[in-house]
Design a protein around this motif. Structure first.
Motif, mmCIF file in Angstrom:
data_model
loop_
_atom_site.group_PDB
_atom_site.id
_atom_site.type_symbol
_atom_site.label_atom_id
_atom_site.label_comp_id
_atom_site.label_asym_id
_atom_site.label_seq_id
_atom_site.Cartn_x
_atom_site.Cartn_y
_atom_site.Cartn_z
ATOM 1 N N THR A 271 0.842 -1.181 0.000
ATOM 2 C CA THR A 271 0.000 0.000 0.000
ATOM 3 C C THR A 271 0.884 1.240 0.000
ATOM 4 O OG1 THR A 271 -0.089 -0.173 2.401
ATOM 5 C CG2 THR A 271 -1.929 -1.096 1.169
ATOM 6 N N ALA B 18 -8.744 -12.658 7.154
ATOM 7 C CA ALA B 18 -8.672 -11.992 5.854
ATOM 8 C C ALA B 18 -7.943 -12.873 4.844
ATOM 9 C CB ALA B 18 -7.959 -10.653 5.993
ATOM 10 N N PRO C 29 -4.029 -7.464 5.258
ATOM 11 C CA PRO C 29 -4.508 -6.122 4.936
ATOM 12 C C PRO C 29 -3.669 -5.012 5.550
ATOM 13 C CG PRO C 29 -5.789 -7.009 6.751
ATOM 14 C CD PRO C 29 -4.783 -8.074 6.374
ATOM 15 N N THR D 291 -8.723 -1.211 9.757
ATOM 16 C CA THR D 291 -8.418 -2.549 9.254
ATOM 17 C C THR D 291 -9.641 -3.158 8.579
ATOM 18 O OG1 THR D 291 -6.796 -2.869 11.026
ATOM 19 C CG2 THR D 291 -7.573 -4.837 9.900
ATOM 20 N N ARG E 36 -10.097 -1.775 5.168
ATOM 21 C CA ARG E 36 -9.127 -2.338 4.219
ATOM 22 C C ARG E 36 -9.554 -3.732 3.775
ATOM 23 N NH1 ARG E 36 -2.868 -0.857 4.901
ATOM 24 N NH2 ARG E 36 -3.055 1.406 5.027
ATOM 25 N N VAL E 37 -10.028 -4.537 4.714
ATOM 26 C CA VAL E 37 -10.486 -5.879 4.348
ATOM 27 C C VAL E 37 -11.672 -5.784 3.395
ATOM 28 C CG1 VAL E 37 -11.517 -8.010 5.232
ATOM 29 C CG2 VAL E 37 -9.600 -6.944 6.459
ATOM 30 N N VAL F 105 -7.880 -4.791 0.215
ATOM 31 C CA VAL F 105 -6.493 -4.343 0.222
ATOM 32 C C VAL F 105 -5.576 -5.508 0.592
ATOM 33 C CG1 VAL F 105 -4.814 -2.871 1.414
ATOM 34 C CG2 VAL F 105 -7.053 -1.947 0.743
ATOM 35 N N ALA F 106 -4.486 -5.646 -0.144
ATOM 36 C CA ALA F 106 -3.425 -6.603 0.176
ATOM 37 C C ALA F 106 -2.122 -5.824 0.211
ATOM 38 C CB ALA F 106 -3.355 -7.725 -0.856
#
Length: 412
Positions: free
Chosen positions: A2, A220, A224, A257, A260-261, A265-266
């Motif tokens: 990111t 996840a 993330p 968080t 993002r999940v 997002v990775a």
């Protein structure tokens, strides 16, 4: 990766730096401050409004600012060891640095230095604090893990009497009461038990948010967040435990968080291997945790800081002093003493679906080999590294990046 760090991590780090300056100001105004080890009952000091700095946190700042080697060299020049339990000893050496070399202006001389007798060396280090002008030391007992129930993380929030045993709790509760009286005599302050109960409740709320975050990351599909973001995002609020700010910070970490999940997002696009870091954080080189993403697709998904914040601090009970004793009586058992520790690390490794473990083994962590053995028995390869996390001299000598690259290439 990111493009941006977690906002919650940046905010927590900023807050902690500003807070530290407020501690320096209070000390300059003549207020007593305390230096506490991580396993001391912090909540007593918060309830008495005695500002405190945690030994290990301050060591992490010293290490991050690359003042660790100089701090240890100053101890050696005084005839004290510079090769043992640097994580505890480093703040003592920082006091001896020239003013311009002390991180963030330096730790003010504490009025109180409080620790658990977790070993002969820690006790001796804190005895050295007590020999400094104006500083007094108070040492609490360290007791053994008996009985040894399975799956302690399910017991300790409510059934901690069974988990730890009444004898151990009786002893620590009595010593906390003694500490309270010792502080009241020296500060002319009186502990408000209702206030202590409120602080314990806020600590539980914080831990509940941390547990939700830990479980979210474990479930996840891809990592993330970065562990070198979750470390400060969790640990700065941990040292502010018992405040509304800390609860809000833990909630912010969870919400960020969760977003993002939800957004998929990775932090490591093309993630191939998931790694677990067992042991204390390598504060002098946090970039290590992202160094293997591009070449190997290997991402660290776990460190003990969020995990112990999730499982280690929840304690519900009507008597705040006894619940506080339950919060601290077994913290070393949970992290380091088998089979408690080994069971927990295996549980965390499996839930986070890790492919390999890097195990930083310090000189004061009993039973580290049993942790490695338990993980390997589950088919999870482990790289053991013997080094001190705060002492850059030690970590450099251990060739950590080179050995990790070999480990990922050859075993993971």
């Amino acid at each position: 990766m990111t493009d941006h760090r977690l906002r919650s991590a940046v905010a927590a780090t900023r807050y902690q730096k500003e807070w530290f300056q407020s501690v320096r100001q209070r000390a300059a105004a003549g207020e007593p401050i305390a230096l506490l080890n991580a396993d001391a009952p912090h909540e007593v000091f918060r309830a008495l409004d005695i500002p405190y700095v945690v030994t290990q946190w301050w060591s992490s700042i010293i290490a991050a600012k690359r003042a660790g080697p100089a701090s240890m060299e100053r101890l050696a020049a005084r005839g004290l060891p510079d090769f043992s339990q640097q994580y505890d000893a480093m703040p003592l050496g920082e006091q001896l640095l020239d003013a311009e070399d002390r991180p963030w202006g330096g730790l003010p001389a504490p009025r109180f230095a409080v620790a658990e007798r977790s070993g002969d060396v820690t006790a001796k280090i804190f005895e050295q604090w007590g020999r400094l002008p104006g500083t007094e030391t108070f040492l609490l007992s360290r007791t053994g893990a008996d009985p040894l129930p399975d799956r302690w993380w399910e017991l300790v929030p409510h059934d901690w009497e069974k988990a730890f045993g009444s004898d151990r709790l009786d002893l620590l509760q009595g010593e906390i009461e003694e500490l309270i009286g010792w502080l009241e005599d020296r500060t002319a302050r009186t502990l408000d038990r209702d206030r202590l109960a409120e602080i314990m409740d806020l600590g539980n709320q914080q831990a509940e948010w941390n547990r939700k975050t830990r479980d979210l990351i474990a479930a996840a599909p891809f990592a993330p967040v970065l562990v070198n973001d979750t470390m400060p995002a969790v640990m700065a609020p941990q040292w502010q435990r018992g405040t509304t700010w800390a609860v809000d910070a833990a909630r912010s970490l969870y919400e960020e968080t969760a977003q993002r999940v939800a957004d998929g997002v990775a932090v490591c696009p093309g993630e191939k291997r998931r790694l677990m870091w067992v042991g204390r954080g390598l504060w002098s080189d946090l970039g290590l945790y992202t160094r293997f993403q591009e070449e190997f697709g290997a991402v660290f998904v776990w460190s003990m800081y969020l995990a112990i914040a999730a499982d280690g601090y929840l304690r519900y009970g009507e008597d705040p002093v006894r619940a506080l004793a339950a919060r601290f009586v077994g913290i070393t058992d949970q992290l380091y003493v088998p089979p408690w520790s080994a069971q927990w690390y295996v549980k965390e490794a499996l839930s986070h679906r890790v492919d390999g473990v890097v195990h930083l083994m310090a000189d004061d962590t009993p039973g580290s080999g049993f942790i490695t053995e338990a993980l390997e028995a589950e088919g999870i390869p482990v790289l053991e590294i013997r080094a001190n996390n705060a002492d850059q001299r030690s970590s450099d000598a251990a060739r950590i990046p080179e050995r990790m690259a070999e480990f990922i290439r050859d075993r993971v």
